[in-house]
Structure formats: C-alpha cells, structure tokens
Design a protein around this motif. Structure first.
Motif, mmCIF file in Angstrom:
data_model
loop_
_atom_site.group_PDB
_atom_site.id
_atom_site.type_symbol
_atom_site.label_atom_id
_atom_site.label_comp_id
_atom_site.label_asym_id
_atom_site.label_seq_id
_atom_site.Cartn_x
_atom_site.Cartn_y
_atom_site.Cartn_z
ATOM 1 N N ILE A 38 56.135 -25.382 -15.611
ATOM 2 C CA ILE A 38 56.809 -24.471 -16.545
ATOM 3 C C ILE A 38 56.317 -24.682 -17.972
ATOM 4 C CG2 ILE A 38 58.870 -24.204 -15.106
ATOM 5 C CD1 ILE A 38 60.332 -26.027 -17.135
ATOM 6 N N ALA A 64 53.323 -25.371 -18.860
ATOM 7 C CA ALA A 64 52.030 -24.700 -18.991
ATOM 8 C C ALA A 64 52.187 -23.216 -19.283
ATOM 9 C CB ALA A 64 51.223 -24.892 -17.708
ATOM 10 N N GLY A 65 53.319 -22.642 -18.927
ATOM 11 C CA GLY A 65 53.527 -21.214 -19.121
ATOM 12 C C GLY A 65 54.422 -20.862 -20.287
ATOM 13 N N ARG A 66 54.774 -21.854 -21.114
ATOM 14 C CA ARG A 66 55.665 -21.587 -22.244
ATOM 15 C C ARG A 66 55.059 -22.186 -23.508
ATOM 16 N NH1 ARG A 66 60.569 -19.366 -21.688
ATOM 17 N NH2 ARG A 66 61.840 -19.273 -23.589
ATOM 18 N N HIS A 124 53.802 -26.281 -25.023
ATOM 19 C CA HIS A 124 52.409 -26.724 -24.969
ATOM 20 C C HIS A 124 52.250 -27.990 -25.805
ATOM 21 C CE1 HIS A 124 50.664 -22.503 -23.845
ATOM 22 N NE2 HIS A 124 51.406 -23.036 -22.903
ATOM 23 N N GLN A 128 62.726 -20.574 -12.971
ATOM 24 C CA GLN A 128 61.296 -20.820 -12.775
ATOM 25 C C GLN A 128 61.057 -22.262 -12.317
ATOM 26 O OE1 GLN A 128 59.649 -19.830 -16.582
ATOM 27 N NE2 GLN A 128 59.660 -17.610 -16.196
ATOM 28 N N HIS A 185 59.351 -23.664 -8.765
ATOM 29 C CA HIS A 185 58.248 -24.631 -8.686
ATOM 30 C C HIS A 185 58.690 -25.873 -7.909
ATOM 31 C CE1 HIS A 185 55.518 -22.434 -11.230
ATOM 32 N NE2 HIS A 185 56.331 -22.452 -12.264
#
Length: 249
Positions: free
Chosen positions: A33, A35-37, A41, A100, A104
């Motif tokens: 999660i 990596a997608g927000r 990061h 999410q 995962h």
C-alpha cells in the motif's frame, strides 16, 4: 515444580506468528500500500509496521470484548496510521486504505517456515489444538487457506470463550475440548505473556517460539528460534526435558 512423568499426548499452538506468519504478511501488505500512496513514499516499512502493530495491540482487545466492531477498529487503525504522514486524510480515505491493505494481506498470507510439516508430523500421534486471541471465522478461514484445517483437532478462540489469553479459562476450554490433562500437554506460542505465562498458570509446559531474538525471561522455559529442522523441533515438543531448558537455534 517437578514435571509429571506422563507422556505428551497433546500439543497446543498459538496461530498468529506461531503457525501463520502474521508479521511477515503484514509487512509485505504495508509495503504494497505504501508503494501506491505518494504520502508514504520513502517511509520505512519498519516504521509503518511498528505503528501498525502498536495500534493493533491497542484496539484488538476492544474488538474481542465487543467494545468496537472489527471494521470500525480496522478503519480507525489506518486513520491513525496515516495521520503523521497525511494529516488531511479523510475517514473515507483511511477506510479505502484499510480495505486495500486487507486485500494485499489476504493474498500475501504465508505460514511460518516449517509449520505445515510440523503439524503433519504430529497429527498421527498427538492431539493438536489451536488457542488464539482472535475471531473464530477469521481463524477458520486462515487455517483453510494455509492447508492446516484437517490437521487441527480443535480451534479455541477468544471470541468463542469470551476471554483473552493468558486468562486460564481459554486453556481450560482447550483441555476439555481435547480431553487432555495439563501434565500431558505442551503449548507452543510466540507471545511470552499470553502463551508462556498463560500456559504455566494452568500447569501446561510452554515452549516459546522466539523468532525475534528477544531475551528469555525464565531460563527453564524451552525456547525455539524456528520450527525447523523438523526432527529437532519434534524432539523438543514431545520429549520431556530432564535438565534445565536450552534454546534450540
């Protein structure tokens, strides 16, 4: 207290972080999660996992005692997890992130190394029980996913019994369900308070699964650092110690 001479007939296990690798699965799901927000990061996964674990430890007992619903606790956990990195995140965004993460987590689940082989080796000769501080349906589904359901004779959950380990009642229910006596039973778990001290309080010999390298508070308690190699672990679980316990690395 001297150990009784009766043979070991029953092995009880904790589930999360004993047979199921919750910590490894949660870390992998958090990395996915993050990596997608954008706001996450560059945030170390260990920092996220540390906050996630602390919030889980705080809220989970409230879920088990009915003070908060499972879904509400999950959403609150992720709203508070996001707060240091994304203070303006709404409750709806936190709920979406929680969903999410759960997706995962479900996909990335994995057993602790050696767990399945250990249960398979014990099943023909020993009664096997799971004693877990969690929801019944969740743990039933988890055992099915991991291919362990047919290897377990009894699943005893805190949701079913109404108390959390180390309360003696959950262990007493496990013993009654399996028709076993404390002197012929071993409890394997990763949590010192819930699994080790809880078992000792009812006369069950504990075996501490210490995969993190923590200090062992009581040197006479048998310690495993892994569920492998199989032959050595089986020996530790099914043979009564004749000398002070040693760590099996």
């Amino acid at each position: 207290m001297p150990l009784a001479a009766s043979a070991i007939t029953t092995i009880l296990f904790d589930l999360d972080d004993t047979l199921f690798d919750h910590a490894g699965t949660a870390r992998a799901a958090l990395a996915a999660i993050a990596a997608g927000r954008a706001a996450l990061h560059g945030v170390p996964v260990e920092d996220l996992y540390g906050r996630y674990s602390a919030l889980l430890e705080e809220l989970h007992p409230q879920v088990m005692t009915g003070r908060i619903s499972y879904l509400a606790a999950r959403e609150q956990r992720f709203q508070r997890l996001l707060a240091p990195y994304e203070p303006a995140a709404s409750a709806a965004e936190a709920a979406q992130l929680a969903a999410q993460h759960y997706g995962h987590y479900q996909q990335l689940r994995r057993p602790v190394a050696g767990a399945l082989a250990l249960l398979q080796a014990l099943k023909p000769t020993h009664k096997i029980g799971i004693v877990t501080n969690n929801r019944t349906a969740e743990q039933q589904e988890k055992l099915r996913y991991l291919g362990m359901s047919e290897l377990v004779d009894a699943l005893i959950t805190s949701e079913e019994v109404g108390v959390l380990k180390p309360d003696p009642r959950i262990y007493q229910v496990a013993l009654a369900r399996l028709g076993s006596q404390p002197a012929e039973t071993v409890m394997v778990g990763d949590n010192w308070l819930a699994d080790v001290l809880g078992a000792l309080a009812v006369g069950i010999r504990p075996v501490w699964l210490n995969r993190t390298g923590a200090a062992r508070p009581l040197p006479h308690v048998t310690e495993l650092t892994s569920l492998e190699p199989l032959a050595e672990v089986l020996h530790q679980l099914t043979t009564r110690p004749t000398a002070p316990a040693e760590s099996l690395s």
